[in-house]
Motif scaffolding. Structure first.
Motif, short mmCIF file in Angstrom:
data_model
loop_
_atom_site.label_atom_id
_atom_site.label_comp_id
_atom_site.label_asym_id
_atom_site.label_seq_id
_atom_site.Cartn_x
_atom_site.Cartn_y
_atom_site.Cartn_z
N GLY A 67 -54.46 26.13 76.31
CA GLY A 67 -55.21 26.59 77.46
C GLY A 67 -56.25 25.61 77.94
N ALA A 68 -56.82 24.84 77.03
CA ALA A 68 -57.87 23.88 77.39
C ALA A 68 -57.31 22.56 77.90
CB ALA A 68 -58.77 23.63 76.19
N LEU A 69 -56.06 22.27 77.59
CA LEU A 69 -55.50 20.95 77.85
C LEU A 69 -55.50 20.56 79.33
CD1 LEU A 69 -54.41 18.53 76.36
CD2 LEU A 69 -52.12 19.54 76.46
N PRO A 70 -55.08 21.43 80.26
CA PRO A 70 -55.09 21.01 81.67
C PRO A 70 -56.48 20.61 82.16
CG PRO A 70 -53.73 22.96 81.39
CD PRO A 70 -54.45 22.76 80.09
N ARG A 71 -57.48 21.39 81.79
CA ARG A 71 -58.84 21.07 82.23
C ARG A 71 -59.33 19.76 81.61
NH1 ARG A 71 -64.28 24.75 81.27
NH2 ARG A 71 -65.67 23.50 82.59
N TRP A 125 -60.49 9.66 64.83
CA TRP A 125 -60.75 10.12 66.18
C TRP A 125 -62.23 9.95 66.52
CZ3 TRP A 125 -59.50 13.20 62.02
CH2 TRP A 125 -60.53 14.02 61.53
N THR A 126 -62.55 10.02 67.81
CA THR A 126 -63.94 9.97 68.25
C THR A 126 -64.41 11.33 68.75
OG1 THR A 126 -63.34 9.32 70.50
CG2 THR A 126 -63.71 7.55 68.92
N ALA A 127 -63.47 12.17 69.19
CA ALA A 127 -63.83 13.50 69.70
C ALA A 127 -62.76 14.49 69.30
CB ALA A 127 -63.97 13.46 71.23
N TRP A 128 -63.17 15.69 68.92
CA TRP A 128 -62.23 16.73 68.56
C TRP A 128 -62.62 18.03 69.23
CZ3 TRP A 128 -63.32 17.50 62.57
CH2 TRP A 128 -64.64 17.85 62.39
N GLY A 129 -61.70 18.99 69.20
CA GLY A 129 -61.96 20.26 69.86
C GLY A 129 -62.32 21.39 68.92
N THR A 161 -61.94 29.13 71.80
CA THR A 161 -61.51 29.59 73.12
C THR A 161 -61.34 28.37 74.02
OG1 THR A 161 -63.79 29.87 73.88
CG2 THR A 161 -62.71 31.79 72.89
N PRO A 162 -60.39 28.43 74.97
CA PRO A 162 -60.11 27.25 75.80
C PRO A 162 -61.30 26.75 76.60
CG PRO A 162 -58.34 28.84 75.98
CD PRO A 162 -59.43 29.52 75.22
N PRO A 163 -61.98 27.62 77.42
CA PRO A 163 -62.97 27.06 78.33
C PRO A 163 -64.25 26.60 77.67
CG PRO A 163 -62.94 29.44 78.53
CD PRO A 163 -61.82 29.07 77.59
N ARG A 164 -64.63 27.24 76.58
CA ARG A 164 -65.93 26.92 76.02
C ARG A 164 -65.82 26.06 74.76
NH1 ARG A 164 -69.94 29.54 78.46
NH2 ARG A 164 -71.37 29.03 76.78
N THR A 165 -65.31 26.62 73.68
CA THR A 165 -65.38 25.88 72.42
C THR A 165 -64.51 24.64 72.42
OG1 THR A 165 -63.68 27.26 71.42
CG2 THR A 165 -65.95 27.97 71.14
N TYR A 217 -62.77 22.91 75.11
CA TYR A 217 -63.08 21.96 76.18
C TYR A 217 -64.48 21.37 76.00
CZ TYR A 217 -64.27 20.13 80.77
OH TYR A 217 -64.70 19.32 81.80
N ASP A 218 -65.48 22.23 75.82
CA ASP A 218 -66.86 21.76 75.72
C ASP A 218 -67.06 20.86 74.51
OD1 ASP A 218 -67.43 23.17 77.99
OD2 ASP A 218 -68.49 24.80 76.98
N THR A 219 -66.42 21.19 73.40
CA THR A 219 -66.60 20.39 72.19
C THR A 219 -65.98 19.01 72.35
OG1 THR A 219 -66.55 22.39 70.83
CG2 THR A 219 -66.22 20.32 69.69
N VAL A 220 -64.80 18.94 72.96
CA VAL A 220 -64.18 17.63 73.20
C VAL A 220 -65.04 16.79 74.12
CG1 VAL A 220 -62.24 16.43 74.27
CG2 VAL A 220 -61.81 18.37 72.76
N MET A 221 -65.43 17.35 75.26
CA MET A 221 -66.15 16.56 76.27
C MET A 221 -67.54 16.15 75.81
SD MET A 221 -63.85 16.14 78.45
CE MET A 221 -64.89 15.15 79.53
N ALA A 222 -68.12 16.91 74.88
CA ALA A 222 -69.45 16.54 74.37
C ALA A 222 -69.42 15.21 73.63
CB ALA A 222 -69.98 17.64 73.46
N GLY A 223 -68.27 14.89 73.01
CA GLY A 223 -68.20 13.66 72.24
C GLY A 223 -67.31 12.60 72.83
N LEU A 224 -66.70 12.86 73.98
CA LEU A 224 -65.70 11.94 74.54
C LEU A 224 -66.33 10.93 75.48
CD1 LEU A 224 -62.68 11.25 74.60
CD2 LEU A 224 -62.47 12.77 76.58
N ARG A 225 -65.97 9.67 75.29
CA ARG A 225 -66.36 8.57 76.16
C ARG A 225 -65.12 7.76 76.47
NH1 ARG A 225 -69.82 11.60 75.47
NH2 ARG A 225 -72.03 11.27 74.94
N GLY A 226 -65.18 6.92 77.48
CA GLY A 226 -64.06 6.05 77.77
C GLY A 226 -63.73 5.20 76.56
N GLY A 227 -62.45 5.07 76.25
CA GLY A 227 -62.03 4.36 75.06
C GLY A 227 -61.92 5.23 73.83
#
Length: 287
Positions: free
Chosen positions: A221-225, A171-175, A183-187, A189-199
């Motif tokens: 809980g984090a999946l929809p966002r 993987w390239t990004a994990w939660g 927790t859904p909104p912070r740990t 979601y934020d952890t995934v988006m910090a490492g996620l790029r297109g592809g």
């Protein structure tokens, strides 16, 4: 050379050989280092087409949690790749069949969630072959993707994958969603988006068979966002088979058009309520 001297020579050679074999066995584990893997091993990291993000889940199937994810994904017309454990699949064989019939990609996470560095090549091969054959028997489609427990590969795992026709993908990004304090909104979601790029390839978990009990609630809980954020960035979300990693695709793994695909889960799961953290989650039981 006297027998005694010959014995000493053999023992010295063995003393050097065993550590070298151990190093060779564990050397591929360096790929577990995310920054190093993402930079120098893009294929193993799951880096695909820049306008696509691969959504993947580990540790299932779990009849108590996985149906939540399937229903949420189905409501959005999305499909994902599920890296399943053989030991979990034999407990819920009907769920595995329904996941595949709904259009999700079934992949191998091993038979049991055990570190490969503690298992020899023979045991590693036997576990992968057993899991692969189990999923093929249940779905009618031989899986062709593999993710090792903890993301740690060994030389034995690489050899087993080559023999079994499996492609390792991490993987390239994990939660970091396996932790009790996730927790859904912070740990998550934020952890995934910090490492996620297109592809990129996202790693999440649809079961708490190994993570902290109830941790899947934070993931759900984090999946929809997360899906909204990908859409806002213009990234399509789907399974690894649509990510541009494998060529050619495995026979029978082509995705059917979303307009003609209906989830086989409809009507099969009756809801009941379970309090999950601070929110009320609708859980499903088999009809």
């Amino acid at each position: 050379m006297t027998p005694r001297r010959a014995t000493r020579t053999v023992l010295r050679a063995g003393g050097l050989t065993l550590p070298l074999l151990a190093v060779a066995h564990a050397a591929p584990a360096v790929s577990a280092l995310g920054p190093l893997r993402n930079r120098f091993m893009p294929h193993l990291s799951g880096q695909g087409q820049p306008d696509h993000v691969a959504l993947t889940f580990d540790h299932g199937p779990d009849h108590l949690s996985t149906p939540h994810f399937l229903r949420l994904l189905d409501s959005r017309g999305l499909r994902a790749t599920f890296f399943l454990l053989g030991s979990m699949a034999v407990r819920s064989p009907g769920l595995v069949k329904e996941m595949s019939a709904a259009g999700h990609e079934i992949a191998v996470h091993g038979w049991a969630h055990r570190p490969l560095v503690l298992r020899g090549p023979g045991a590693t091969y036997d576990g992968l072959a057993r899991a692969r054959d189990t999923f093929a028997d249940l779905t009618g489609i031989p899986p062709h993707l593999y993710r090792p427990p903890y993301g740690v590969m060994t030389s034995g795992a690489h050899l087993a994958c080559r023999r079994l026709g499996l492609i390792p993908v991490l993987w390239t990004a994990w939660g970091r969603d396996w932790r009790a304090r996730a927790t859904p909104p912070r740990t998550v979601y934020d952890t995934v988006m910090a490492g996620l790029r297109g592809g990129g390839t996202i790693l999440l978990h649809d079961s708490d068979c190994t993570p902290a009990k109830g941790s899947w609630c934070s993931t759900l809980g984090a999946l929809p966002r997360l899906m909204d954020a990908c859409q806002e960035r213009g990234w399509d979300v789907g399974p690894l088979r649509d990510h541009g990693l494998q060529s050619p695709r495995a026979a029978g793994s082509e995705r059917s058009p979303a307009s003609t695909r209906r989830s086989s889960l409809e009507g099969r799961w009756k809801p009941w309520s379970l309090r999950c953290g601070d929110g009320l989650v609708t859980k499903e039981r088999g009809a």
